[in-house]
Motif scaffolding. Sequence first.
Motif, mmCIF file in Angstrom:
data_model
loop_
_atom_site.group_PDB
_atom_site.id
_atom_site.type_symbol
_atom_site.label_atom_id
_atom_site.label_comp_id
_atom_site.label_asym_id
_atom_site.label_seq_id
_atom_site.Cartn_x
_atom_site.Cartn_y
_atom_site.Cartn_z
ATOM 1 N N SER A 1 -9.259 -1.300 0.243
ATOM 2 C CA SER A 1 -8.123 -0.781 0.933
ATOM 3 C C SER A 1 -6.987 -0.473 -0.113
ATOM 4 O O SER A 1 -6.234 0.828 -0.050
ATOM 5 C CB SER A 1 -7.366 -1.859 1.843
ATOM 6 O OG SER A 1 -7.148 -2.970 1.117
ATOM 7 N N VAL A 2 -6.697 -0.935 -1.087
ATOM 8 C CA VAL A 2 -5.956 -0.736 -2.258
ATOM 9 C C VAL A 2 -6.257 0.567 -3.152
ATOM 10 O O VAL A 2 -5.421 1.609 -3.412
ATOM 11 C CB VAL A 2 -5.533 -1.867 -3.400
ATOM 12 C CG1 VAL A 2 -4.639 -1.547 -4.595
ATOM 13 C CG2 VAL A 2 -4.914 -3.165 -2.678
ATOM 14 N N THR B 1 -8.469 7.178 3.029
ATOM 15 C CA THR B 1 -8.935 5.891 3.833
ATOM 16 C C THR B 1 -9.903 4.897 3.074
ATOM 17 O O THR B 1 -10.469 5.366 2.140
ATOM 18 C CB THR B 1 -9.445 6.202 5.082
ATOM 19 O OG1 THR B 1 -10.777 6.614 4.985
ATOM 20 C CG2 THR B 1 -8.557 7.178 5.836
ATOM 21 N N LYS B 2 -9.860 3.475 3.621
ATOM 22 C CA LYS B 2 -10.775 2.742 3.081
ATOM 23 C C LYS B 2 -12.293 3.169 3.535
ATOM 24 O O LYS B 2 -13.086 3.229 2.363
ATOM 25 C CB LYS B 2 -10.792 1.491 4.079
ATOM 26 C CG LYS B 2 -11.727 0.247 3.597
ATOM 27 C CD LYS B 2 -11.195 -1.011 4.337
ATOM 28 C CE LYS B 2 -12.084 -2.175 4.135
ATOM 29 N NZ LYS B 2 -11.513 -3.382 5.007
ATOM 30 N N ALA C 1 0.821 -1.348 0.035
ATOM 31 C CA ALA C 1 0.145 0.126 -0.193
ATOM 32 C C ALA C 1 1.158 1.326 -0.004
ATOM 33 O O ALA C 1 0.557 2.145 -0.633
ATOM 34 C CB ALA C 1 -0.911 0.079 1.187
ATOM 35 N N GLY C 2 2.027 1.238 0.847
ATOM 36 C CA GLY C 2 2.825 2.527 0.899
ATOM 37 C C GLY C 2 3.546 2.765 -0.310
ATOM 38 O O GLY C 2 3.653 4.024 -0.718
ATOM 39 N N TRP D 1 2.039 3.194 -3.399
ATOM 40 C CA TRP D 1 1.231 4.173 -4.146
ATOM 41 C C TRP D 1 1.407 5.533 -3.848
ATOM 42 O O TRP D 1 1.022 6.400 -4.636
ATOM 43 C CB TRP D 1 -0.310 3.485 -3.807
ATOM 44 C CG TRP D 1 -0.409 2.321 -4.700
ATOM 45 C CD1 TRP D 1 -0.677 1.060 -3.750
ATOM 46 C CD2 TRP D 1 -0.539 2.158 -5.950
ATOM 47 N NE1 TRP D 1 -0.978 0.087 -4.782
ATOM 48 C CE2 TRP D 1 -0.887 0.306 -6.074
ATOM 49 C CE3 TRP D 1 -0.415 2.478 -7.102
ATOM 50 C CZ2 TRP D 1 -0.943 -0.038 -7.063
ATOM 51 C CZ3 TRP D 1 -0.191 1.982 -8.345
ATOM 52 C CH2 TRP D 1 -0.709 0.660 -8.456
ATOM 53 N N ARG D 2 2.098 5.676 -2.557
ATOM 54 C CA ARG D 2 2.192 7.198 -2.013
ATOM 55 C C ARG D 2 3.665 7.723 -2.455
ATOM 56 O O ARG D 2 3.857 8.748 -2.223
ATOM 57 C CB ARG D 2 2.177 7.250 -0.366
ATOM 58 C CG ARG D 2 0.861 6.959 -0.020
ATOM 59 C CD ARG D 2 0.844 7.254 1.482
ATOM 60 N NE ARG D 2 1.288 6.471 2.147
ATOM 61 C CZ ARG D 2 0.580 5.008 2.525
ATOM 62 N NH1 ARG D 2 -0.584 4.762 2.084
ATOM 63 N NH2 ARG D 2 1.420 4.265 3.236
ATOM 64 N N ALA E 1 -5.300 3.366 -1.000
ATOM 65 C CA ALA E 1 -3.872 3.570 -1.105
ATOM 66 C C ALA E 1 -3.493 4.369 -2.265
ATOM 67 O O ALA E 1 -2.721 5.454 -2.301
ATOM 68 C CB ALA E 1 -2.965 2.467 -1.058
ATOM 69 N N GLY F 1 -4.698 8.011 -1.939
ATOM 70 C CA GLY F 1 -4.393 8.522 -0.738
ATOM 71 C C GLY F 1 -5.463 8.978 0.172
ATOM 72 O O GLY F 1 -5.410 9.917 0.992
#
Length: 140
Positions: free
Chosen positions: A99-100, A108-109, A73-74, A76-77, A103, A106
Amino acid sequence: MLADQIATVIRTRLLDPVEILFGDAGDLPARAEVLARQFAAAIEGDDERAAVHTLSRLIGALYPGDGPFDPPAGWWRTPLGRAVARRIGHPGARTVPYSVAGAMLGVTKQGVHDLVRRGKLIKSAEGGVTTDSVRMRLNS
């Protein structure tokens, strides 16, 4: 920033192992810096086809594997992750879990749930959201 990340990933994933196995990498690090800047210019440029082609080459070369591309996930930032999300979506999936998608966007779910409820993202039959809708949201 994007060029710096590309240069770092080329160095750590490709050049460092080559140097470990074969010794001095010669002028490869300097060439990698130049290429990283060229790659970043193509990715950030106006030619969509060139950007997608460059990103596909980078992902294939820098993140090889036997399975589909599935970064944490990180990732993607990062500058490269954001560029991939904007230009391609998720290169290994047509739909992604909330969740993806969060991410990639940027958020939240719960933010993704809200965007789906408001019709800003398209829910997939599998229960996630379509990567095309995520990419369209990023580019709007």
